[in-house]
Design a protein around this motif. Structure first.
Motif, mmCIF file in Angstrom:
data_model
loop_
_atom_site.group_PDB
_atom_site.id
_atom_site.type_symbol
_atom_site.label_atom_id
_atom_site.label_comp_id
_atom_site.label_asym_id
_atom_site.label_seq_id
_atom_site.Cartn_x
_atom_site.Cartn_y
_atom_site.Cartn_z
ATOM 1 N N LEU A 22 35.008 35.022 37.525
ATOM 2 C CA LEU A 22 36.156 34.488 36.807
ATOM 3 C C LEU A 22 36.270 32.978 37.007
ATOM 4 O O LEU A 22 35.899 32.456 38.056
ATOM 5 N N LYS A 23 36.797 32.305 36.016
ATOM 6 C CA LYS A 23 37.060 30.876 36.113
ATOM 7 C C LYS A 23 38.095 30.632 37.205
ATOM 8 O O LYS A 23 39.010 31.431 37.402
ATOM 9 N N VAL A 24 37.957 29.534 37.925
ATOM 10 C CA VAL A 24 38.913 29.195 38.980
ATOM 11 C C VAL A 24 40.189 28.666 38.334
ATOM 12 O O VAL A 24 40.192 27.595 37.719
ATOM 13 N N LYS A 25 41.250 29.444 38.445
ATOM 14 C CA LYS A 25 42.546 29.017 37.897
ATOM 15 C C LYS A 25 43.643 29.847 38.565
ATOM 16 O O LYS A 25 43.576 31.067 38.587
ATOM 17 N N TYR A 26 44.639 29.175 39.092
ATOM 18 C CA TYR A 26 45.758 29.858 39.735
ATOM 19 C C TYR A 26 46.836 30.150 38.683
ATOM 20 O O TYR A 26 47.086 29.295 37.827
ATOM 21 N N PRO A 27 47.499 31.322 38.669
ATOM 22 C CA PRO A 27 47.406 32.456 39.600
ATOM 23 C C PRO A 27 46.539 33.597 39.068
ATOM 24 O O PRO A 27 47.047 34.642 38.656
ATOM 25 N N GLN A 28 45.239 33.407 39.075
ATOM 26 C CA GLN A 28 44.312 34.415 38.583
ATOM 27 C C GLN A 28 44.489 35.766 39.300
ATOM 28 O O GLN A 28 44.206 36.820 38.738
ATOM 29 N N GLY A 29 44.951 35.723 40.550
ATOM 30 C CA GLY A 29 45.118 36.960 41.308
ATOM 31 C C GLY A 29 46.378 37.725 40.978
ATOM 32 O O GLY A 29 46.598 38.821 41.496
ATOM 33 N N GLY A 30 47.259 37.168 40.121
ATOM 34 C CA GLY A 30 48.410 37.923 39.659
ATOM 35 C C GLY A 30 47.937 39.153 38.898
ATOM 36 O O GLY A 30 47.004 39.076 38.091
ATOM 37 N N GLU A 31 48.576 40.284 39.126
ATOM 38 C CA GLU A 31 48.090 41.535 38.541
ATOM 39 C C GLU A 31 47.968 41.459 37.023
ATOM 40 O O GLU A 31 46.942 41.848 36.448
ATOM 41 N N LYS A 32 48.977 40.943 36.368
ATOM 42 C CA LYS A 32 48.953 40.877 34.905
ATOM 43 C C LYS A 32 47.906 39.888 34.412
ATOM 44 O O LYS A 32 47.230 40.126 33.407
ATOM 45 N N GLN A 33 47.773 38.772 35.125
ATOM 46 C CA GLN A 33 46.769 37.773 34.736
ATOM 47 C C GLN A 33 45.352 38.310 34.943
ATOM 48 O O GLN A 33 44.454 38.068 34.129
ATOM 49 N N LEU A 34 45.151 39.053 36.026
ATOM 50 C CA LEU A 34 43.828 39.599 36.317
ATOM 51 C C LEU A 34 43.422 40.640 35.278
ATOM 52 O O LEU A 34 42.275 40.682 34.840
ATOM 53 N N SER A 41 34.862 32.094 40.619
ATOM 54 C CA SER A 41 33.523 31.509 40.729
ATOM 55 C C SER A 41 33.370 30.513 41.875
ATOM 56 O O SER A 41 32.266 30.019 42.111
ATOM 57 N N ASN A 42 34.448 30.236 42.622
ATOM 58 C CA ASN A 42 34.298 29.391 43.812
ATOM 59 C C ASN A 42 33.797 30.183 45.013
ATOM 60 O O ASN A 42 33.727 29.661 46.123
ATOM 61 N N LYS A 43 33.431 31.449 44.786
ATOM 62 C CA LYS A 43 32.825 32.293 45.831
ATOM 63 C C LYS A 43 31.458 32.791 45.347
ATOM 64 O O LYS A 43 31.207 33.996 45.252
ATOM 65 N N PRO A 44 30.550 31.870 45.044
ATOM 66 C CA PRO A 44 29.263 32.281 44.462
ATOM 67 C C PRO A 44 28.441 33.162 45.394
ATOM 68 O O PRO A 44 27.689 34.027 44.930
ATOM 69 N N ASP A 45 28.579 32.958 46.706
ATOM 70 C CA ASP A 45 27.815 33.785 47.643
ATOM 71 C C ASP A 45 28.296 35.230 47.618
ATOM 72 O O ASP A 45 27.478 36.161 47.658
ATOM 73 N N ALA A 46 29.599 35.447 47.513
ATOM 74 C CA ALA A 46 30.123 36.813 47.440
ATOM 75 C C ALA A 46 29.735 37.464 46.115
ATOM 76 O O ALA A 46 29.364 38.649 46.076
ATOM 77 N N ILE A 47 29.812 36.697 45.033
ATOM 78 C CA ILE A 47 29.413 37.225 43.723
ATOM 79 C C ILE A 47 27.951 37.660 43.744
ATOM 80 O O ILE A 47 27.607 38.768 43.336
ATOM 81 N N ALA A 48 27.083 36.788 44.257
ATOM 82 C CA ALA A 48 25.643 37.089 44.284
ATOM 83 C C ALA A 48 25.338 38.288 45.165
ATOM 84 O O ALA A 48 24.527 39.157 44.797
ATOM 85 N N LEU A 49 25.994 38.381 46.325
ATOM 86 C CA LEU A 49 25.723 39.476 47.244
ATOM 87 C C LEU A 49 26.146 40.814 46.646
ATOM 88 O O LEU A 49 25.381 41.799 46.686
ATOM 89 N N LEU A 50 27.344 40.869 46.064
ATOM 90 C CA LEU A 50 27.807 42.135 45.498
ATOM 91 C C LEU A 50 26.989 42.512 44.264
ATOM 92 O O LEU A 50 26.705 43.696 44.043
ATOM 93 N N GLN A 51 26.601 41.520 43.469
ATOM 94 C CA GLN A 51 25.743 41.828 42.314
ATOM 95 C C GLN A 51 24.387 42.376 42.765
ATOM 96 O O GLN A 51 23.850 43.304 42.145
ATOM 97 N N GLU A 52 23.881 41.826 43.839
ATOM 98 C CA GLU A 52 22.617 42.333 44.394
ATOM 99 C C GLU A 52 22.777 43.773 44.864
ATOM 100 O O GLU A 52 21.923 44.630 44.605
ATOM 101 N N LYS A 53 23.865 44.044 45.563
ATOM 102 C CA LYS A 53 24.117 45.392 46.074
ATOM 103 C C LYS A 53 24.325 46.397 44.936
ATOM 104 O O LYS A 53 24.027 47.581 45.087
#
Length: 448
Positions: free
Chosen positions: A236-248, A212-224
């Motif tokens: 997604l909530k901002v929390k590291y390591p959210q990008g880990g495959e298992k965590q995601l 959610s720290n990329k609101p502009d990207a979220i809004a643009l893709l949702q619009e598209k």
């Protein structure tokens, strides 16, 4: 807002280049292409000294099933097939290519005016196997850092049935913004790549996970994607390591990958958002993976930015594009500050996995003095895999490999959350990495 359940930390985000548009660097006059730019067997060279090559040609073929071919981003002459010192200073096989003035001019024109290789109708007619073959032939690998050959991930064992494709657009490491800019500047192309990935594994559902720290990207893709039923955006909530495959996977679909199992056991196939864009380029334009985007940044960097560059470009060229090394540079890290590794050889070429170069001053690079463990258990609280980092680190330091294996050291995803949170500044991850590598080698030895 969705997130994973165990552990996690909140390092300072430092997204200094989030507002910086992608800058396309000129094609270099010379490239050095490593043959082992991916997880698995190194590619095997199919060219020799003196051979003429064209931009996009295969210069090394896959060395096995878990492997990927390597393509040249420039036309020119093969100068030699030899070795080059990689980012850690180790000699690895590579192909050297040099362009002349005519080659450079033709490549610049072709790059600027790339023409589609397939029409909409031709793309729509592609079968799943054909899409996978294109991806395999294009040498596409995971561009989030792991560089696992994409076609292998899209070909799970027959006992597993894919149900959903999850696109990792989290970019949870501090400083890195390349994927963020990619989504803002090429949303339609990313979405096409996502749909192609879903078709390649025969599923009709894809989810793009974005913090959610990329609101502009979220809004643009949702619009598209307004009105779409096959692709959705999952903030997604901002929390590291959210990008880990298992965590995601857990965050997006609420399923936990069992210990020792493959992520596909949950029915999910995870691919990075930059990989989706590369798939679009391969299918739409017939373009292999020979360029990528990386962030070059740091607190004292004069012109930090996001750069599109040819693979095989010297790292020094990327650093110069960002204003050069500050005089007080103490460390350059390849990747993010949490999971990246120190680069000891800046003369090495960029590879498929070069997602970022982070430049820190002497003061910023200095580790705090190591103190005695105070038994606070903070490392246990933040471990996203539910492990006991203090114990794994101690077992590794004492070379008690069997005990480390019994404590599931191989489940560690090496995210660095334990070292980040430790008030005693203990090098927990350093020892765990050593122990994990040793235990995995022992396991392979037993199996063989």
């Amino acid at each position: 807002m969705k997130t994973f359940s165990k552990g996690g930390v909140h390092p300072p985000e430092q997204k200094l280049t989030a507002g910086n548009e992608i800058i396309t660097l000129d094609l270099p006059g010379e490239v050095t292409l490593m043959l082992g730019q991916h997880i698995g067997a190194p590619a095997k060279p199919v060219v020799a000294k003196g051979d003429k090559v064209k931009r996009g040609d295969v210069i090394a073929e896959a060395g096995g099933f878990v492997s990927a071919p390597v393509h040249t981003p420039i036309s020119g002459t093969v100068v030699k097939v030899d070795t080059v010192k990689n980012q850690q200073g180790l000699a690895v096989p590579a192909v050297y290519i040099k362009a002349d003035a005519d080659d450079a001019a033709a490549d610049a024109e072709a790059r600027k005016n790339a023409k589609p290789a397939r029409t909409d109708a031709e793309i729509a007619a592609l079968q799943a196997g054909e899409i996978k073959d294109i991806i395999k032939g294009a040498g596409i690998v995971g561009l989030g850092g792991a560089t696992f050959p994409t076609h292998v991930k899209l070909s799970p064992p027959p006992e597993f049935k894919p149900e959903v494709v999850i696109i990792n657009a989290v970019e949870c490491e501090p400083y890195i913004t390349a994927d963020h800019r990619l989504m803002l500047e090429h949303p339609d192309e990313v979405i096409e790549g996502v749909r192609l990935l879903a078709r390649s594994v025969g599923v009709n559902r894809a989810v793009i996970g974005i913090e959610s720290n990329k609101p502009d990207a979220i809004a643009l893709l949702q619009e598209k994607l307004a009105g779409a039923t096959d692709v959705e955006v999952c903030p997604l909530k901002v929390k590291y390591p959210q990008g880990g495959e298992k965590q995601l996977i857990e965050a997006v679909i609420g399923r936990e990958v069992p210990s020792g199992a493959l992520p596909i056991a949950t029915g999910a196939v995870v691919q990075n958002v930059a990989t989706a864009y590369a798939v679009h380029r391969a299918v739409r334009y017939g373009e292999p993976l020979m360029e990528r985007i990386a962030t070059v940044t740091g607190p004292g960097v004069a012109k930090p930015g996001n750069f599109l560059f040819a693979i095989g470009t010297p790292l020094t060229t990327l650093i110069e594009a960002a204003g050069g090394l500050p005089e007080d540079t103490g460390k350059v890290i390849g990747g993010g500050p949490m999971m990246g590794r120190t680069i000891s050889n800046l003369d090495s070429p960029a590879v498929k996995g070069t997602s970022a170069l982070l430049i820190f001053s002497q003061g910023e690079a200095q580790r705090r003095p190591i103190e005695n463990c105070i038994r606070c258990a903070k490392c246990v609280d933040v471990c996203p895999m539910g492990l006991e980092p203090y114990l794994l680190s101690t077992l590794s330091r004492l070379k008690r490999w069997d005990d480390a294996e019994a404590e599931k050291i191989v489940n560690c995803i090496e995210c660095g959350s334990c070292s980040f949170i430790c008030p005693a500044s203990r090098p927990l991850l350093d020892f765990i990495r050593l122990g994990k590598a040793t235990v995995m080698a022992n396991i392979r030895s037993r199996k063989s």
